[in-house]
Design a protein around this motif. Structure first.
Motif, PDB file in Angstrom:
ATOM      1  N   ASN A 192      64.108  61.383  81.207  1.00 48.75           N
ATOM      2  CA  ASN A 192      63.987  61.645  79.878  1.00 48.75           C
ATOM      3  C   ASN A 192      63.954  63.135  79.536  1.00 48.75           C
ATOM      4  O   ASN A 192      63.031  63.827  78.663  1.00 48.75           O
ATOM      5  CB  ASN A 192      62.726  61.087  79.244  1.00 48.75           C
ATOM      6  CG  ASN A 192      62.768  59.414  79.455  1.00 48.75           C
ATOM      7  OD1 ASN A 192      63.919  58.987  79.174  1.00 48.75           O
ATOM      8  ND2 ASN A 192      61.637  58.810  79.485  1.00 48.75           N
ATOM      9  N   ASP A 242      64.050  54.343  79.824  1.00 56.42           N
ATOM     10  CA  ASP A 242      64.271  55.618  80.358  1.00 56.42           C
ATOM     11  C   ASP A 242      65.679  56.183  80.591  1.00 56.42           C
ATOM     12  O   ASP A 242      66.350  55.260  81.002  1.00 56.42           O
ATOM     13  CB  ASP A 242      63.328  55.570  81.630  1.00 56.42           C
ATOM     14  CG  ASP A 242      61.772  55.933  81.470  1.00 56.42           C
ATOM     15  OD1 ASP A 242      61.450  56.129  80.290  1.00 56.42           O
ATOM     16  OD2 ASP A 242      61.174  55.814  82.656  1.00 56.42           O
ATOM     17  N   GLU A 243      65.998  57.313  80.637  1.00 59.70           N
ATOM     18  CA  GLU A 243      66.934  57.849  80.776  1.00 59.70           C
ATOM     19  C   GLU A 243      66.995  58.896  82.029  1.00 59.70           C
ATOM     20  O   GLU A 243      66.103  59.858  82.140  1.00 59.70           O
ATOM     21  CB  GLU A 243      67.990  58.792  79.712  1.00 59.70           C
ATOM     22  CG  GLU A 243      69.317  59.097  80.156  1.00 59.70           C
ATOM     23  CD  GLU A 243      69.799  59.871  79.108  1.00 59.70           C
ATOM     24  OE1 GLU A 243      70.783  59.285  78.248  1.00 59.70           O
ATOM     25  OE2 GLU A 243      69.592  61.043  78.773  1.00 59.70           O
ATOM     26  N   THR A 255      74.203  60.171  84.958  1.00 57.37           N
ATOM     27  CA  THR A 255      73.264  59.654  84.233  1.00 57.37           C
ATOM     28  C   THR A 255      73.154  58.205  83.834  1.00 57.37           C
ATOM     29  O   THR A 255      74.385  57.759  83.543  1.00 57.37           O
ATOM     30  CB  THR A 255      73.319  60.405  82.584  1.00 57.37           C
ATOM     31  OG1 THR A 255      73.265  62.023  83.097  1.00 57.37           O
ATOM     32  CG2 THR A 255      72.193  60.097  81.615  1.00 57.37           C
ATOM     33  N   LYS A 257      70.751  54.799  82.140  1.00 55.33           N
ATOM     34  CA  LYS A 257      69.708  54.563  81.178  1.00 55.33           C
ATOM     35  C   LYS A 257      68.979  52.845  81.827  1.00 55.33           C
ATOM     36  O   LYS A 257      69.981  52.085  82.215  1.00 55.33           O
ATOM     37  CB  LYS A 257      69.938  54.154  79.784  1.00 55.33           C
ATOM     38  CG  LYS A 257      68.723  54.015  78.714  1.00 55.33           C
ATOM     39  CD  LYS A 257      69.121  54.174  77.792  1.00 55.33           C
ATOM     40  CE  LYS A 257      67.900  54.001  76.521  1.00 55.33           C
ATOM     41  NZ  LYS A 257      68.209  54.397  74.943  1.00 55.33           N
TER      42      LYS A 257
END
Length: 262
Positions: A192, A242-243, A255, A257
């Motif tokens: 995040n 959450d990323e 990236t 999630k």
């Protein structure tokens, strides 16, 4: 060269990524479609598509992912472990592999999911019993990886197969960088947008040469197989929503999630 695997209009292809891949410049990137596959002689077609028009896939679909545990001394120490006398090796199945932007599915059998940012080595040719001086000859390039781990399961089960091999536990991407010296690269993980991990590949206990020699003493590696080289200190929990982003100097950012298992 940066080599990506992607889908467009229902077709899957490889392409050479052209343009400045610095954060914020992704919209300017284009893919020159490759004739053939990157594990043999190939040509660029000259047919180019904007990166924004395609879906990036895992850069390879490995037959096997061979991973190394506790290859950074500070990471071993943060979990109360010693650096092993010989490399700890384990497998992540091909079904654990996902690509950039794909979700990490929180496993139903765990309550403590962790991120582990890692440099991944992509093998370019079939090899066995590789001598140290030929290691570079069998490597196609490098990509970012996240060795997602169900830490509670890892701690209570002697084998790490479920803890580290569940579906979506091996994000890879965004592409393969073929022209890179992996000896001293920065590895960062954010969750995040907040930094969790920051290390350098020069802190590895055992080098990439050491690992390839050790692994190929026992088994044949095939084109597209992947070696995960261990994670620096700073591993920590992931929660649904959450990323998580893994950035490696000279390669780019991967990236994903975290979502609830449906």
């Amino acid at each position: 060269m940066r080599i990506a695997r992607f889908s467009i209009d229902g077709n899957v292809a490889f392409g050479a990524v052209e343009g400045d891949a610095a954060p914020g410049n992704e919209a300017s990137l284009v893919l020159d479609i490759i004739k053939g596959i990157p594990f043999a002689d190939f040509e660029l077609s000259g047919t180019k598509v904007p990166l924004s028009k395609v879906r990036l896939l895992p850069p390879v679909l490995p037959n096997k992912v061979v991973a190394i545990g506790r290859n950074y001394a500070e990471h071993a120490a943060e979990l109360g472990n010693e650096v092993p006398e010989t490399p700890i090796t384990f497998f992540k199945p091909s079904t654990s592999v996902v690509g950039p932007g794909d979700p990490i599915t929180y496993p139903s059998f765990s309550q403590d999911l962790h991120h582990e940012a890692e440099l991944a080595v992509v093998i370019g040719r079939m090899c066995r019993e590789v001598p140290r001086e030929r290691v570079k000859d069998v490597i196609l390039g490098y990509t970012c990886a996240n060795d997602v781990t169900a830490r509670d399961v890892q701690q209570r089960e002697k084998q790490w197969a479920r803890a580290k091999g569940f579906d979506s536990s091996c994000p890879l991407g965004p592409w393969i960088e073929t022209d890179l010296d992996p000896g001293d690269l920065a590895i960062q993980c954010t969750v995040n947008g907040r930094q969790r991990q920051l290390g350098r590949t020069s802190d590895m206990v055992r080098s990439i040469e050491d690992l390839v020699v050790h692994i190929t003493e026992a088994m044949t590696l095939l084109p597209g197989d992947v070696i995960l080289t261990g994670t620096p200190a700073g591993v920590g929990p992931l929660n649904v929503g959450d990323e998580v982003a893994v950035t490696i100097e000279g390669i780019g950012t991967l990236t994903n999630k975290v979502i609830k298992r449906g």
